[in-house]
Design a protein around this motif. Structure first.
Motif, PDB file in Angstrom:
ATOM      1  N   GLU A  52       0.835  -1.206   0.000  1.00  0.00           N
ATOM      2  CA  GLU A  52       0.000   0.000   0.000  1.00  0.00           C
ATOM      3  C   GLU A  52       0.866   1.251   0.000  1.00  0.00           C
ATOM      4  OE1 GLU A  52      -4.232  -0.633   1.702  1.00  0.00           O
ATOM      5  OE2 GLU A  52      -2.815  -0.932   3.327  1.00  0.00           O
ATOM      6  N   PHE A  73      -2.664  -6.732  -4.664  1.00  0.00           N
ATOM      7  CA  PHE A  73      -3.427  -7.951  -4.921  1.00  0.00           C
ATOM      8  C   PHE A  73      -2.513  -9.092  -5.362  1.00  0.00           C
ATOM      9  CE2 PHE A  73      -3.450  -5.629  -8.907  1.00  0.00           C
ATOM     10  CZ  PHE A  73      -3.146  -6.610  -9.836  1.00  0.00           C
ATOM     11  N   PHE A  84      -6.723  -5.754   9.261  1.00  0.00           N
ATOM     12  CA  PHE A  84      -6.338  -4.375   9.540  1.00  0.00           C
ATOM     13  C   PHE A  84      -6.600  -3.990  10.996  1.00  0.00           C
ATOM     14  CE2 PHE A  84      -7.300  -4.144   4.937  1.00  0.00           C
ATOM     15  CZ  PHE A  84      -6.067  -3.728   4.510  1.00  0.00           C
ATOM     16  N   GLY A  88     -11.799  -4.196   9.080  1.00  0.00           N
ATOM     17  CA  GLY A  88     -12.090  -3.942   7.672  1.00  0.00           C
ATOM     18  C   GLY A  88     -13.054  -4.952   7.112  1.00  0.00           C
ATOM     19  N   PHE A  90     -16.918  -5.864   5.411  1.00  0.00           N
ATOM     20  CA  PHE A  90     -17.864  -5.188   4.524  1.00  0.00           C
ATOM     21  C   PHE A  90     -19.132  -4.928   5.335  1.00  0.00           C
ATOM     22  CE2 PHE A  90     -15.321  -8.012   1.679  1.00  0.00           C
ATOM     23  CZ  PHE A  90     -14.519  -7.000   1.168  1.00  0.00           C
ATOM     24  N   LYS A  91     -19.212  -3.736   5.904  1.00  0.00           N
ATOM     25  CA  LYS A  91     -20.202  -3.443   6.942  1.00  0.00           C
ATOM     26  C   LYS A  91     -21.644  -3.602   6.503  1.00  0.00           C
ATOM     27  CE  LYS A  91     -17.562  -0.109   9.638  1.00  0.00           C
ATOM     28  NZ  LYS A  91     -17.060   1.132   9.071  1.00  0.00           N
ATOM     29  N   LEU A  93     -22.879  -5.660   4.357  1.00  0.00           N
ATOM     30  CA  LEU A  93     -23.222  -6.997   3.875  1.00  0.00           C
ATOM     31  C   LEU A  93     -23.331  -7.968   5.048  1.00  0.00           C
ATOM     32  CD1 LEU A  93     -20.721  -7.145   0.867  1.00  0.00           C
ATOM     33  CD2 LEU A  93     -23.006  -6.148   0.926  1.00  0.00           C
ATOM     34  N   GLN A  97     -22.075 -13.299   3.597  1.00  0.00           N
ATOM     35  CA  GLN A  97     -21.611 -12.736   2.322  1.00  0.00           C
ATOM     36  C   GLN A  97     -20.164 -12.258   2.423  1.00  0.00           C
ATOM     37  OE1 GLN A  97     -24.299  -9.739   0.813  1.00  0.00           O
ATOM     38  NE2 GLN A  97     -23.455  -9.948  -1.232  1.00  0.00           N
ATOM     39  N   ILE A 101     -17.378 -13.661  -0.149  1.00  0.00           N
ATOM     40  CA  ILE A 101     -16.517 -12.826  -0.996  1.00  0.00           C
ATOM     41  C   ILE A 101     -15.049 -13.211  -0.809  1.00  0.00           C
ATOM     42  CG2 ILE A 101     -15.670 -10.459  -1.306  1.00  0.00           C
ATOM     43  CD1 ILE A 101     -18.632  -9.611  -0.651  1.00  0.00           C
ATOM     44  N   GLN A 104     -14.818 -17.027  -2.482  1.00  0.00           N
ATOM     45  CA  GLN A 104     -15.366 -17.410  -3.788  1.00  0.00           C
ATOM     46  C   GLN A 104     -14.336 -17.575  -4.903  1.00  0.00           C
ATOM     47  OE1 GLN A 104     -18.097 -14.236  -4.807  1.00  0.00           O
ATOM     48  NE2 GLN A 104     -16.476 -12.995  -5.678  1.00  0.00           N
TER      49      GLN A 104
ATOM     50  N   ASN B 217     -20.643  -9.753  -6.262  1.00  0.00           N
ATOM     51  CA  ASN B 217     -20.117  -9.770  -4.888  1.00  0.00           C
ATOM     52  C   ASN B 217     -18.914  -8.853  -4.758  1.00  0.00           C
ATOM     53  OD1 ASN B 217     -21.793 -11.407  -3.418  1.00  0.00           O
ATOM     54  ND2 ASN B 217     -20.656 -13.286  -3.834  1.00  0.00           N
ATOM     55  N   VAL B 218     -18.007  -8.946  -5.716  1.00  0.00           N
ATOM     56  CA  VAL B 218     -16.791  -8.133  -5.654  1.00  0.00           C
ATOM     57  C   VAL B 218     -17.142  -6.650  -5.824  1.00  0.00           C
ATOM     58  CG1 VAL B 218     -14.525  -7.709  -6.677  1.00  0.00           C
ATOM     59  CG2 VAL B 218     -15.397 -10.040  -6.518  1.00  0.00           C
ATOM     60  N   VAL B 220     -19.902  -5.015  -4.943  1.00  0.00           N
ATOM     61  CA  VAL B 220     -20.408  -4.418  -3.697  1.00  0.00           C
ATOM     62  C   VAL B 220     -19.329  -4.416  -2.618  1.00  0.00           C
ATOM     63  CG1 VAL B 220     -22.853  -4.852  -4.102  1.00  0.00           C
ATOM     64  CG2 VAL B 220     -21.500  -6.569  -2.945  1.00  0.00           C
ATOM     65  N   ALA B 221     -18.427  -5.389  -2.677  1.00  0.00           N
ATOM     66  CA  ALA B 221     -17.319  -5.398  -1.713  1.00  0.00           C
ATOM     67  C   ALA B 221     -16.463  -4.148  -1.902  1.00  0.00           C
ATOM     68  CB  ALA B 221     -16.467  -6.661  -1.894  1.00  0.00           C
ATOM     69  N   ARG B 223     -17.493  -1.311  -3.049  1.00  0.00           N
ATOM     70  CA  ARG B 223     -18.264  -0.183  -2.518  1.00  0.00           C
ATOM     71  C   ARG B 223     -18.110  -0.107  -0.999  1.00  0.00           C
ATOM     72  NH1 ARG B 223     -24.423  -1.291  -2.753  1.00  0.00           N
ATOM     73  NH2 ARG B 223     -23.850  -2.635  -1.019  1.00  0.00           N
ATOM     74  N   GLU B 224     -18.209  -1.262  -0.346  1.00  0.00           N
ATOM     75  CA  GLU B 224     -18.179  -1.298   1.117  1.00  0.00           C
ATOM     76  C   GLU B 224     -16.794  -0.969   1.666  1.00  0.00           C
ATOM     77  OE1 GLU B 224     -20.778  -1.997   3.313  1.00  0.00           O
ATOM     78  OE2 GLU B 224     -22.057  -1.804   1.540  1.00  0.00           O
ATOM     79  N   ASN B 225     -15.762  -1.474   1.036  1.00  0.00           N
ATOM     80  CA  ASN B 225     -14.404  -1.304   1.566  1.00  0.00           C
ATOM     81  C   ASN B 225     -13.378  -1.714   0.507  1.00  0.00           C
ATOM     82  OD1 ASN B 225     -12.002  -1.379   3.026  1.00  0.00           O
ATOM     83  ND2 ASN B 225     -12.995  -2.134   4.871  1.00  0.00           N
ATOM     84  N   GLU B 227     -10.217  -1.188   0.147  1.00  0.00           N
ATOM     85  CA  GLU B 227      -8.929  -1.679   0.637  1.00  0.00           C
ATOM     86  C   GLU B 227      -9.026  -3.162   1.003  1.00  0.00           C
ATOM     87  OE1 GLU B 227      -7.720  -0.135   4.403  1.00  0.00           O
ATOM     88  OE2 GLU B 227      -5.614  -0.077   3.832  1.00  0.00           O
ATOM     89  N   ARG B 228     -10.122  -3.488   1.734  1.00  0.00           N
ATOM     90  CA  ARG B 228     -10.320  -4.885   2.121  1.00  0.00           C
ATOM     91  C   ARG B 228     -10.478  -5.779   0.886  1.00  0.00           C
ATOM     92  NH1 ARG B 228      -8.736  -7.854   5.979  1.00  0.00           N
ATOM     93  NH2 ARG B 228      -7.942  -8.824   4.136  1.00  0.00           N
ATOM     94  N   ALA B 229     -11.229  -5.272  -0.103  1.00  0.00           N
ATOM     95  CA  ALA B 229     -11.445  -6.062  -1.319  1.00  0.00           C
ATOM     96  C   ALA B 229     -10.113  -6.350  -2.004  1.00  0.00           C
ATOM     97  CB  ALA B 229     -12.381  -5.323  -2.266  1.00  0.00           C
ATOM     98  N   GLU B 230      -9.267  -5.336  -2.079  1.00  0.00           N
ATOM     99  CA  GLU B 230      -7.965  -5.550  -2.710  1.00  0.00           C
ATOM    100  C   GLU B 230      -7.123  -6.532  -1.914  1.00  0.00           C
ATOM    101  OE1 GLU B 230      -6.054  -2.135  -4.226  1.00  0.00           O
ATOM    102  OE2 GLU B 230      -4.509  -3.398  -5.158  1.00  0.00           O
TER     103      GLU B 230
END
Lengths: 238, 354
Positions: A52, A73, A84, A88, A90-91, A93, A97, A101, A104, B217-218, B220-221, B223-225, B227-230
């Motif tokens: 980062e 990534f 973190f 961190g 996904f609040k 969801l 889910q 994520i 998957q 799924n990815v 919306v992930a 959208r939500e966060n 940094e976490r998705a990455e």
């Protein structure tokens, strides 16, 4: 065998030297705790390892490969994973889910369902699976994120204050969780302020101070070190 | 075969409101009514309904990029205009024989999508996010409007198609389906109605499947966060770019259908007002749900038209008031709020019955 090796890692923010020629080697299979007062550069070091932030100079080697130039990534694909400091998840969801994520890209169909179920059990969140993650208690959010990080089956798990805001019981449970993961072969690098947790899990401890490696050793050696006590443990162990 | 069925199972899922026989029964009923409706109405009213339907695609594009993806694009009208002008230039030059208008529709949408690839690449791979994304996209659409508005001179033409500056382009041929004997011309009444309705149902169902898939799924992930998705190993730039391009194609489809419907396209279709209105429809409906977006858009459009008839200068002011009220009362959207409320009642009812 060393899994992670930081060589002469430097990072400046303007005139501020956040990490100063940091050398750190992590052996495969160890639980290593990173401690130090606020502003010591611990979280920055994590961000450098994760890609980062990019270091001004120095190299990051993971399993023998130089990953200094890789995107975040891509580092995750090599076998890194992180929880973190601020949870961190996904609040918006559901808990389920969140895990889906995370899982998957490795599992599909019935196998995915089974993995989600297994992870929910491991985290003790079966009855919360339909809940929106933002509504979980602080400790549960921390576990959920640890679960997501773990689900990638990383070779190295980075934990930034995994027990922040947890009760002593929750802290102890988190320690057991980390030990179970380590027993399965996961190497762990954790930033932690909670000395009970460090004492419970750490094989080795590194003290970071003003962006530099200040001391390194077993928890007993670190606690016995008067220089360390002076900068950090003073208040708690005086 | 099982893979095929699995795709249809994605019609329902956590990302879309509405599930089970009750929802799909209602869906079938509404669809049947929509199919039968032109038989009981006059050409003008049907044409007007087509006009409403045309805008739903750009609304869905915003729902996808903003509501699901969390990136507020203020410039979906840029793609709308590019595709609209694209269709005009193509068909004025090459005519409508051999089904070329249908090909022109596809090409015009593809041009808009291609432009989105270029713009999106620099935005997402340059890590532009949040309010800056809105500013960049708004700047792009306003720039295009300004540019097209100054193309009045005869030197501004592409082939035989004059761009016509502020007055815009007109008299392009309507969509024409080649047919033995006489080609079928889809004028802005029943013919176009069924085509647009078909496209609408297809796009709606396809987006439901997309959003409930692992790709959704990815999205919306992120959208939500982000940094976490990455840090779960997703190259979020790629996902954002793909979403942006799909959205641009939908906005482009809106633009082509609008051009086909009225046989004209003007620079003001890319202006400030045009860019702001879809945001209002989507916000009022419920940006994070496809069904809410469709219903919200149609309701607000119909209300807006009625208001324009009775007091044109107040209609836009009312739209602003509506947006403010939505943000204050139901920040996730009025229609979505009502649907969630109905869902809770239905759940309680089923529990009691069970």
């Amino acid at each position: 065998m060393s899994l992670l090796e930081l060589r002469q890692l430097n990072k400046h923010f303007g005139g501020l030297h956040v990490t100063n020629s940091v050398d750190l080697t992590l052996q495969a299979g160890e639980i290593h705790c990173l401690i130090g007062p606020n502003g010591a550069g611990k979280s920055t070091l994590f961000r450098l390892i994760l890609g980062e932030h990019h270091p001004g100079s120095g190299d990051i080697l993971f399993a023998g490969e130089n990953i200094t130039a890789l995107k975040s990534f891509a580092r995750i694909h090599r076998g890194l994973s992180v929880k973190f400091q601020v949870p961190g998840v996904f609040k918006g969801l559901s808990v389920r889910q969140n895990l889906e994520i995370a899982l998957q890209s490795r599992h599909r169909g019935a196998e995915l369902e089974a993995e989600i179920g297994r992870l929910l059990t491991f985290l003790g969140l079966q009855s919360e699976q339909a809940q929106i993650a933002g509504n979980l208690s602080h400790g549960q959010k921390q576990w959920l994120e640890i679960g997501m990080a773990v689900s990638l089956k990383p070779r190295l798990l980075l934990l930034d204050e995994p027990t922040a805001g947890m009760s002593p019981e929750e802290t102890h449970m988190t320690g057991e969780m980390v030990q179970r993961l380590n027993a399965d072969g996961m190497t762990v690098l954790a930033i932690e302020h909670d000395m009970a947790f460090v004492r419970q899990v750490a094989h080795r401890v590194t003290v970071l101070h003003l962006g530099q490696v200040f001391a390194q050793g077993s928890i007993d050696e670190i606690v016995a070190d008067e220089r360390v006590a002076a900068i950090y443990l003073g208040q708690a162990h005086a | 075969m099982t893979g095929f069925l699995a795709i249809f199972r994605r019609l329902e899922g956590p990302q879309t409101v509405g599930r089970g026989p009750a929802f799909w029964g209602l869906f079938a009923l509404v669809l049947a009514a929509a199919l039968a409706y032109p038989l009981f109405s006059d050409g003008y009213t049907v044409g007007n309904t087509v006009y409403f339907f045309v805008w739903v695609f750009i609304a869905l594009s915003l729902c996808l990029i903003w509501g699901y993806g969390g990136s507020l694009s203020f410039g979906q009208t840029a793609f709308f205009g590019i595709a609209g002008y694209g269709y005009g230039v193509l068909t004025i030059n090459f005519g409508s024989a051999y089904g070329f208008t249908l090909l022109a529709l596809v090409i015009a949408v593809a041009i808009a999508a291609l432009f989105a690839v270029l713009l999106g690449y620099f935005m997402f791979f340059g890590r532009i996010a949040g309010v800056f994304l809105g500013i960049v996209t708004l700047a792009v659409t306003l720039m295009l409007e300004r540019f097209m508005a100054q193309t009045a001179g005869p030197e501004w033409h592409i082939g035989s198609a004059r761009l016509n500056g502020f007055n815009g382009m007109s008299a392009m041929p309507p969509l024409t389906i080649p047919w033995p004997g006489e080609p079928i011309v889809l004028f802005a009444d029943i013919g176009l109605y069924y085509l647009v309705l078909g496209l609408l149902v297809f796009v709606y169902l396809a987006l439901r499947i997309l959003m409930n898939s692992s790709f959704g799924n990815v999205i919306v992930a992120i959208r939500e966060n982000p940094e976490r998705a990455e840090m779960l190993g997703y190259d979020i730039r790629k996902y954002q770019l793909i979403t942006f391009v799909i959205g641009a194609a939908l906005a482009g489809l809106s633009g082509v259908l609008y051009t086909v419907w009225g046989q004209y396209i003007t620079p003001s279709s890319m202006g400030m007002t045009a860019a702001a209105l879809p945001l209002i429809w989507v916000a009022v409906g419920g940006r994070s749900d496809l069904t809410s977006t469709v219903i919200g858009t149609l309701v607000v459009l119909a209300a807006f038209q009625a208001l324009t008839i009775y007091g044109s200068q107040y209609a836009l002011v009312f739209m602003g008031v509506l947006l403010v009220l939505t943000v204050l009362i139901a920040p996730n959207g009025l229609v979505l709020g009502v649907m969630n409320w109905l869902g809770r009642i239905a759940a309680r009812f089923t529990q009691r019955a069970g």
